[in-house]
Design a protein around this motif. Structure first.
Motif, PDB file in Angstrom:
ATOM      1  N   GLY A   1      -2.290 -12.196  23.922  1.00 41.47           N
ATOM      2  CA  GLY A   1      -3.649 -12.571  24.292  1.00 41.47           C
ATOM      3  C   GLY A   1      -4.433 -13.127  23.119  1.00 41.47           C
ATOM      4  N   LEU A   2      -4.259 -12.527  21.939  1.00 43.34           N
ATOM      5  CA  LEU A   2      -4.956 -13.019  20.753  1.00 43.34           C
ATOM      6  C   LEU A   2      -4.484 -14.421  20.369  1.00 43.34           C
ATOM      7  CD1 LEU A   2      -5.016  -9.785  18.548  1.00 43.34           C
ATOM      8  CD2 LEU A   2      -6.937 -10.843  19.769  1.00 43.34           C
ATOM      9  N   VAL A   3      -3.178 -14.658  20.487  1.00 43.26           N
ATOM     10  CA  VAL A   3      -2.650 -15.985  20.162  1.00 43.26           C
ATOM     11  C   VAL A   3      -3.227 -17.035  21.104  1.00 43.26           C
ATOM     12  CG1 VAL A   3      -0.561 -17.398  20.104  1.00 43.26           C
ATOM     13  CG2 VAL A   3      -0.543 -15.099  19.125  1.00 43.26           C
ATOM     14  N   VAL A   4      -3.233 -16.721  22.405  1.00 48.75           N
ATOM     15  CA  VAL A   4      -3.770 -17.674  23.385  1.00 48.75           C
ATOM     16  C   VAL A   4      -5.258 -17.904  23.152  1.00 48.75           C
ATOM     17  CG1 VAL A   4      -4.219 -18.057  25.835  1.00 48.75           C
ATOM     18  CG2 VAL A   4      -2.018 -17.118  25.096  1.00 48.75           C
TER      19      VAL A   4
ATOM     20  N   ALA B   1       2.346  -2.783  25.268  1.00 48.83           N
ATOM     21  CA  ALA B   1       0.912  -3.070  25.287  1.00 48.83           C
ATOM     22  C   ALA B   1       0.504  -3.850  24.046  1.00 48.83           C
ATOM     23  CB  ALA B   1       0.123  -1.763  25.381  1.00 48.83           C
ATOM     24  N   GLY B   2       1.064  -3.461  22.900  1.00 49.73           N
ATOM     25  CA  GLY B   2       0.760  -4.193  21.671  1.00 49.73           C
ATOM     26  C   GLY B   2       1.207  -5.642  21.736  1.00 49.73           C
ATOM     27  N   ALA B   3       2.380  -5.877  22.356  1.00 50.81           N
ATOM     28  CA  ALA B   3       2.872  -7.249  22.484  1.00 50.81           C
ATOM     29  C   ALA B   3       1.956  -8.084  23.364  1.00 50.81           C
ATOM     30  CB  ALA B   3       4.291  -7.236  23.051  1.00 50.81           C
ATOM     31  N   TRP B   4       1.454  -7.474  24.463  1.00 46.90           N
ATOM     32  CA  TRP B   4       0.544  -8.218  25.344  1.00 46.90           C
ATOM     33  C   TRP B   4      -0.780  -8.517  24.640  1.00 46.90           C
ATOM     34  CZ3 TRP B   4       1.718 -10.928  29.330  1.00 46.90           C
ATOM     35  CH2 TRP B   4       2.818 -10.596  30.122  1.00 46.90           C
ATOM     36  N   VAL B   5      -1.259  -7.560  23.852  1.00 48.67           N
ATOM     37  CA  VAL B   5      -2.488  -7.800  23.094  1.00 48.67           C
ATOM     38  C   VAL B   5      -2.281  -8.943  22.103  1.00 48.67           C
ATOM     39  CG1 VAL B   5      -4.073  -6.824  21.386  1.00 48.67           C
ATOM     40  CG2 VAL B   5      -3.367  -5.463  23.370  1.00 48.67           C
TER      41      VAL B   5
ATOM     42  N   ALA C   1      -2.484 -12.980   9.955  1.00 50.02           N
ATOM     43  CA  ALA C   1      -2.485 -11.705  10.674  1.00 50.02           C
ATOM     44  C   ALA C   1      -1.623 -11.776  11.927  1.00 50.02           C
ATOM     45  CB  ALA C   1      -3.918 -11.322  11.037  1.00 50.02           C
ATOM     46  N   ILE C   2      -1.698 -12.898  12.636  1.00 44.96           N
ATOM     47  CA  ILE C   2      -0.886 -13.063  13.842  1.00 44.96           C
ATOM     48  C   ILE C   2       0.599 -13.048  13.490  1.00 44.96           C
ATOM     49  CG2 ILE C   2      -0.258 -14.698  15.657  1.00 44.96           C
ATOM     50  CD1 ILE C   2      -2.821 -13.204  16.210  1.00 44.96           C
ATOM     51  N   LEU C   3       0.957 -13.678  12.373  1.00 43.97           N
ATOM     52  CA  LEU C   3       2.360 -13.694  11.970  1.00 43.97           C
ATOM     53  C   LEU C   3       2.831 -12.324  11.488  1.00 43.97           C
ATOM     54  CD1 LEU C   3       2.554 -17.112  10.082  1.00 43.97           C
ATOM     55  CD2 LEU C   3       3.457 -16.564  12.332  1.00 43.97           C
ATOM     56  N   ALA C   4       1.916 -11.535  10.909  1.00 47.73           N
ATOM     57  CA  ALA C   4       2.300 -10.211  10.414  1.00 47.73           C
ATOM     58  C   ALA C   4       2.407  -9.183  11.535  1.00 47.73           C
ATOM     59  CB  ALA C   4       1.282  -9.734   9.379  1.00 47.73           C
ATOM     60  N   ALA C   5       1.756  -9.444  12.666  1.00 49.43           N
ATOM     61  CA  ALA C   5       1.726  -8.467  13.754  1.00 49.43           C
ATOM     62  C   ALA C   5       3.109  -8.066  14.259  1.00 49.43           C
ATOM     63  CB  ALA C   5       0.875  -9.007  14.902  1.00 49.43           C
ATOM     64  N   PRO C   6       4.101  -9.000  14.378  1.00 47.43           N
ATOM     65  CA  PRO C   6       5.425  -8.561  14.850  1.00 47.43           C
ATOM     66  C   PRO C   6       6.058  -7.488  13.978  1.00 47.43           C
ATOM     67  CG  PRO C   6       5.246 -10.938  14.995  1.00 47.43           C
ATOM     68  CD  PRO C   6       4.036 -10.462  14.265  1.00 47.43           C
ATOM     69  N   ILE C   7       5.742  -7.470  12.678  1.00 46.26           N
ATOM     70  CA  ILE C   7       6.299  -6.421  11.814  1.00 46.26           C
ATOM     71  C   ILE C   7       5.768  -5.057  12.244  1.00 46.26           C
ATOM     72  CG2 ILE C   7       6.413  -5.577   9.443  1.00 46.26           C
ATOM     73  CD1 ILE C   7       6.226  -8.405   8.488  1.00 46.26           C
ATOM     74  N   LEU C   8       4.463  -4.995  12.497  1.00 44.72           N
ATOM     75  CA  LEU C   8       3.874  -3.727  12.927  1.00 44.72           C
ATOM     76  C   LEU C   8       4.415  -3.311  14.290  1.00 44.72           C
ATOM     77  CD1 LEU C   8       0.170  -4.396  11.854  1.00 44.72           C
ATOM     78  CD2 LEU C   8       1.967  -3.169  10.599  1.00 44.72           C
ATOM     79  N   LEU C   9       4.597  -4.281  15.188  1.00 42.27           N
ATOM     80  CA  LEU C   9       5.138  -3.954  16.504  1.00 42.27           C
ATOM     81  C   LEU C   9       6.550  -3.397  16.402  1.00 42.27           C
ATOM     82  CD1 LEU C   9       3.939  -6.949  18.722  1.00 42.27           C
ATOM     83  CD2 LEU C   9       3.106  -4.595  18.757  1.00 42.27           C
TER      84      LEU C   9
END
Length: 464
Positions: A170-173, A163-167, A144-152
């Motif tokens: 935060g999830l990765v950290v 805001a999505g990038a910061w979220v 899911a973390i790897l797929a998130a950049p596609i949605l962004l």
């Protein structure tokens, strides 16, 4: 520290200091293992001049990772100030990872700034990379973390995407810190008894002396009997976990490569069976004791390795074929070429008790013999930077010390300086005349003297 200093100032070659070379495979692994980040990095040039510096840094880093096959590696390693701090390939990777991360961010910005129809192939490629990575041994969270950049990338540029990038960050950290760390050797996570030396250590401290120990550990119950057992409990071992092992050491012990758990690298962790042919070399390194964990099933024939200790958890076997740490040899054979010398000591007919291969001629002050003197070589004191040996011999002989030959070691025989020859590729040898002598080996490189003088001068200036 001395190894790194010598390596980066030209006295040793890269081949002599690295047990394995950096390679193109290592460079490609950095890119391919990052998956989506690598795809985004390829899109960074769409962002304009901002990507030029990071692209240059990435290209420079990957060229270094190719290793000594390129002229750039040697020129940079030996001549560029401070770059010697990154001489180990995994340290060079820091630059590569940083460059790919920045380029990925620039690529993500460039992706979001383009019309969807223009970047659709890139999105498909990015999704394929995510699927490829997630299809391996990877959990749903990581996928899911790897797929998130596609949605962004599909969100409009502005505050929403920021805001999505910061979220996402935060999830990765949070995910990283939620992982269970390695708490095995941390006192707060273990009772005090966990760090107490096992009973076998007491036996070894009483019997090992100057000779060396080889450990056959149980990987399911490694602690506290680890590869660092010699450093922890204070006796000599032939193994360790040390990435800076000199290449000459690896070359000499090449017959043990099939039991080297770090192959093709050589970090000193090898576990030969009782009938392994590499024991011929370990015998010359004064490996008299074998400590085997009960779970490993190390079962030698009694006549070859007598059992001298057994507490149910560990067995200790004695190797009667081992040479002592210091020994007298009657004859020397001069072989200046290192490859030829290595072939000579690896030969099946080579007897280290009768002959020693040295890299230079040895000279004795006198050839007289002494009657009534029994030959012996006893180690009286041994520390990290000093070895003192009491020698008794009826005729001129060669004292062979089964310790690493290295620039900076100096020898004195009865207080007089005596040159040290490189013996059997890796060890130290000194010529001694007939009689009783005190031979002292001390580590005193010029770098230490210069450093001490500089420190003393600085302290004096500060006081004044």
């Amino acid at each position: 520290m001395e190894l790194a200093r010598a390596a980066t100032r030209g006295r040793l070659t890269v081949e002599q200091t690295l047990a394995d070379r950096p390679s193109m495979a290592l460079a490609l692994k950095v890119v391919l293992s990052s998956g989506p980040a690598a795809v985004l990095a390829l899109l960074a040039p769409l962002g304009g001049r901002r990507a030029v510096a990071m692209s240059a840094a990435a290209l420079f880093t990957f060229t270094l990772l190719v290793g000594i096959g390129t002229p750039l590696y040697g020129a940079v390693l030996f001549h560029l100030p401070l770059i010697d701090h990154f001489r180990v390939p995994n340290r060079i990777l820091l630059f590569a990872v940083f460059a790919v991360a920045i380029l990925s961010a620039l690529g993500l910005d460039a992706l979001g700034a383009q019309p969807v129809r223009r970047v659709l192939p890139a999105i498909v490629l990015l999704a394929t990379a995510v699927a490829f990575r997630a299809g391996g041994a990877m959990d749903a969270w990581t996928g899911a973390i790897l797929a998130a950049p596609i949605l962004l990338s599909l969100l409009p540029a502005g505050r929403l995407r920021a805001a999505g990038a910061w979220v996402l960050l935060g999830l990765v950290v949070a995910g990283r810190f939620a992982q269970r760390g390695n708490t095995v050797m941390i006192p707060e996570h273990n009772p005090d008894s966990f760090f107490d030396p096992p009973a076998v250590v007491g036996f070894l401290r009483q019997h090992v002396g100057a000779e060396r120990v080889l450990l056959i550990p149980d990987w399911s119950h490694r602690f506290p009997m680890t590869d660092k057992v010699g450093s922890i409990f204070g006796f000599a071992t032939v193994q360790d976990y040390e990435p800076l092992a000199p290449r000459a050491y690896h070359d000499l012990l090449a017959p043990l490569d099939d039991v080297n758990v770090d192959a093709p690298l050589f970090w000193g962790r090898f576990y030969p069976g009782p009938d392994h042919p590499g024991w011929r070399l370990l015998d010359r390194l004064a490996v008299r004791w074998v400590v085997a964990a009960s779970g490993r099933g190390w079962r030698p024939r009694a006549q070859h390795y007598p059992l001298v200790y057994d507490d149910g958890s560990f067995q200790v076997y004695e190797n009667p074929r081992a040479l002592p740490r210091a020994s007298l040899v009657p004859l020397a054979e001069v072989v200046a070429d290192e490859d030829e010398a290595r072939a000579r000591v690896h030969a099946p007919d080579f007897d280290p008790r009768a002959r020693v291969v040295v890299d230079r001629p040895l000279q004795w002050g006198t050839s007289e013999e002494r009657e009534g003197v029994a030959p012996s070589a006893a180690v009286e004191r041994i520390t990290a930077d000093e070895v003192v040996v009491r020698v008794s011999t009826p005729r001129p002989a060669i004292l062979v010390l089964a310790d690493l030959y290295w620039p900076g070691w100096r020898a004195r025989v009865d207080g007089r300086e005596r040159p040290i020859a490189r013996a059997n590729v890796l060890l130290r040898a000194v010529a001694v005349e007939a009689g009783v002598h005190l031979v002292e080996f001390r580590y005193a490189p010029w770098s230490v003297r210069i450093g001490a003088a500089t420190s003393a001068t600085t302290a004096l200036v500060l006081v004044v």
